[in-house]
Design an enzyme around this catalytic site. Structure first.
Site, PDB file in Angstrom:
ATOM      1  N   ASP A   8       0.985  -1.190  -0.253  1.00  0.00           N
ATOM      2  CA  ASP A   8      -0.126   0.102   0.155  1.00  0.00           C
ATOM      3  C   ASP A   8       1.034   1.044   0.010  1.00  0.00           C
ATOM      4  OD1 ASP A   8      -2.393   1.657   0.466  1.00  0.00           O
ATOM      5  OD2 ASP A   8      -1.617   1.732   2.467  1.00  0.00           O
ATOM      6  N   ASP A  10      -0.352   5.310   1.043  1.00  0.00           N
ATOM      7  CA  ASP A  10      -0.617   6.155   2.273  1.00  0.00           C
ATOM      8  C   ASP A  10      -0.551   5.537   3.493  1.00  0.00           C
ATOM      9  OD1 ASP A  10      -1.039   8.725   0.794  1.00  0.00           O
ATOM     10  OD2 ASP A  10      -2.203   7.610  -0.337  1.00  0.00           O
TER      11      ASP A  10
END
Length: 220
Positions: A8, A10
């Site tokens: 991922d 953020d």
């Protein structure tokens, strides 16, 4: 056997999420209100249509200038991010993955401009063979589409992928895609309730990648 890692962005590679929440909390407090994490946590890692300043208006019972508040939010966030670096252990994991011959991808609910810009700023853009963002799919996390597309473009099956996530929506997406998932929550998401994952780390600096892979592969 794990052949690829999919990260991922953020809150996982770069902790944008803590700064974003704290900036909004500052603005809410300046207007005599608060933004509960129980409310904000539901939209972390996805693209839900939550509008914080509309929520603030509801809490205080008066209209606000959204344009001014949005500009203030951007300025304060940018200021905070000027000196932000990758979270502890991220670079070590990327280097270890390359040494182990693993494929490396990224799957983010944010748009490509946002992700690529920040990755270039912290010098990690070239570490990823595949970068899938909101620009590539119809639905972002918790829909598994981003992870499935990343696996496809890396040339591996979902079962051969290990996803790294910091959010509840992200971990749901990874597991729905049929991948193993390690959660590495940040200051904000660490307080949320995760349901389905294979291992939890407080930081990637907590355990060497090779040891983590041995542990996960032994679960098969």
């Amino acid at each position: 056997m794990i052949k690829a890692l999919i990260f991922d962005f953020d809150g996982l590679i770069l902790d944008t999420e803590t700064h974003e929440y704290e900036v909004l909390q500052e603005i809410f407090e300046e207007h005599g209100s608060v933004l509960p994490l129980s409310v904000w946590g539901k939209v972390i890692g996805t693209a839900a249509g939550f509008r914080p300043f509309e929520y603030l208006e509801e809490q205080i019972g008066k209209k606000l200038n959204h344009e001014e508040l949005t500009q203030l939010r951007r300025e304060r966030f940018a200021k905070r991010m000027e000196s932000e670096k990758a979270r502890p252990g991220v670079e070590a994991y990327l280097n270890a993955a390359k040494d182990l011959g693993l494929k490396i991808g990224l799957a983010s609910s944010s748009d490509y401009k946002w992700v690529s810009g920040h990755l270039k700023q912290i010098g990690l853009f070239d570490d990823f063979e595949v970068i899938q963002t909101a620009d590539d799919v119809e639905e972002v996390k918790p829909n598994p589409e981003l992870y499935l597309l990343a696996a496809k473009n890396l040339g591996v099956s979902p079962a051969e992928c290990l996803a790294f996530e910091d959010s509840v929506n992200g971990s749901i997406a990874a597991k729905r895609a049929g991948m193993k998932c390690v959660i590495v929550p940040n200051k904000v998401t660490g307080t949320l309730m995760f349901e389905d994952y294979d291992h939890r780390l407080e930081s990637m600096a907590e355990m060497e990648l090779a040891l983590l892979l041995d542990h996960l592969n032994s679960q098969n």
